[in-house]
Design an enzyme around this catalytic site. Structure first.
Site, short mmCIF file in Angstrom:
data_model
loop_
_atom_site.label_atom_id
_atom_site.label_comp_id
_atom_site.label_asym_id
_atom_site.label_seq_id
_atom_site.Cartn_x
_atom_site.Cartn_y
_atom_site.Cartn_z
N LYS A 195 67.56 -66.11 98.61
CA LYS A 195 66.68 -65.19 97.88
C LYS A 195 66.78 -63.80 98.49
O LYS A 195 66.93 -63.67 99.71
CB LYS A 195 65.23 -65.69 97.93
CG LYS A 195 65.01 -67.01 97.21
CD LYS A 195 63.55 -67.45 97.36
CE LYS A 195 63.28 -68.70 96.52
NZ LYS A 195 64.03 -69.87 97.01
N HIS A 229 60.42 -65.56 98.23
CA HIS A 229 60.71 -64.14 98.30
C HIS A 229 59.71 -63.43 99.20
O HIS A 229 60.04 -62.45 99.87
CB HIS A 229 60.68 -63.52 96.90
CG HIS A 229 61.86 -63.91 96.05
ND1 HIS A 229 61.83 -65.01 95.23
CD2 HIS A 229 63.09 -63.35 95.92
CE1 HIS A 229 63.00 -65.12 94.61
NE2 HIS A 229 63.78 -64.13 95.01
N SER A 278 62.32 -63.08 90.89
CA SER A 278 61.33 -63.59 91.82
C SER A 278 60.05 -63.90 91.05
O SER A 278 59.58 -63.07 90.28
CB SER A 278 61.04 -62.55 92.91
OG SER A 278 59.82 -62.83 93.59
N ALA A 284 57.15 -64.15 92.38
CA ALA A 284 56.10 -63.32 92.96
C ALA A 284 56.24 -61.85 92.59
O ALA A 284 55.25 -61.16 92.34
CB ALA A 284 56.10 -63.47 94.48
#
Length: 243
Positions: A143, A169, A212, A214
């Protein structure tokens, strides 16, 4: 809204990105001026002179400066491979060092310092953020996060960090934040999206894709351009497909 372009005008701001990249940049809060700082000027593909050059390519000033002033030379840069500059008494060496220091070509007749002396005297840092690596990548599949580092005086730069040990992440972001705060607690870090990366520098290949959960999808074209600065011998591709 993107910067308007009339007939014949060159693309600016978000217009420099493709449809997916433009949407990602706007969603994560990447500024139009940051897009331009990374993607402009759009340099033409260099062409080697036949029978004179085996290979030619562009190198970013930050990469060359790091290679010149590193205590171990370009060996300290993961993307440098066999990169080196000509010897200290060559005209090419004077031109390169003058370029690094921002001198015009009118100063190239000044005798250059020996390589060992020049590399021991890098230009002084203008802000604490210069001590944070712009690109910090692992090898393999992992990531990655695109971030903006800034200080209280408005100075900033973009970062691309990735780590195969990071389960999320957020772990990548927190590691970069901790690194920055060890240098200066006033440094601020903001996530600008993320994704995944397949990075094999020994093979000269890197692929960025996905998003991602998030932070959203990073504008991969921007991340790719930044990574290309520090891995100039690597072929980089991007996609917004997959996770």
């Amino acid at each position: 809204a993107g910067a308007g372009a009339g007939a014949g005008a060159r693309p600016r701001g978000y217009e420099l990105l493709g449809t997916d990249g433009r949407r990602a940049a706007q969603d994560v809060g990447l500024k139009q001026e940051e897009v331009e700082q990374v993607l402009l000027p759009a340099l033409p593909a260099p062409r080697p002179q036949e029978d004179e050059m085996a290979d030619v390519r562009w190198f970013h000033k930050d990469f060359v400066r790091a290679a010149v002033y590193s205590k171990t030379g370009s060996a300290a840069l993961a993307g440098a491979r066999q990169f080196h500059i000509p010897g200290p008494y060559s005209l090419a060496n004077r031109l390169i060092l003058g370029w690094i220091h921002g001198n015009s070509s009118s100063h190239v007749d000044t005798p250059a310092a020996p390589a060992t002396e020049a590399r021991s005297q890098p230009p002084p840092s203008s802000w604490a953020g210069e001590g944070v690596p712009q690109v910090s990548l692992d090898t393999g599949v992992f990531k990655y996060v695109l971030m903006r580092l800034s200080d209280e005086e408005g100075r900033s730069k973009l970062l691309v960090w990735g780590d195969s040990r990071a389960g999320y992440h957020m772990n990548v972001f927190q590691a970069a934040k901790a690194f920055a705060h060890r240098l200066d607690r006033s440094l601020r870090l903001e996530p600008l999206g993320g994704g995944r990366m397949e990075h094999y520098p020994d093979q000269g290949v890197c692929h960025m894709y996905g998003y991602s959960v998030a932070f959203g999808a990073a504008p991969h074209e921007i991340s790719a351009a930044l990574v290309r600065r520090w891995y100039p011998f690597t072929s980089i591709t991007t996609s917004y497909e997959g996770y």
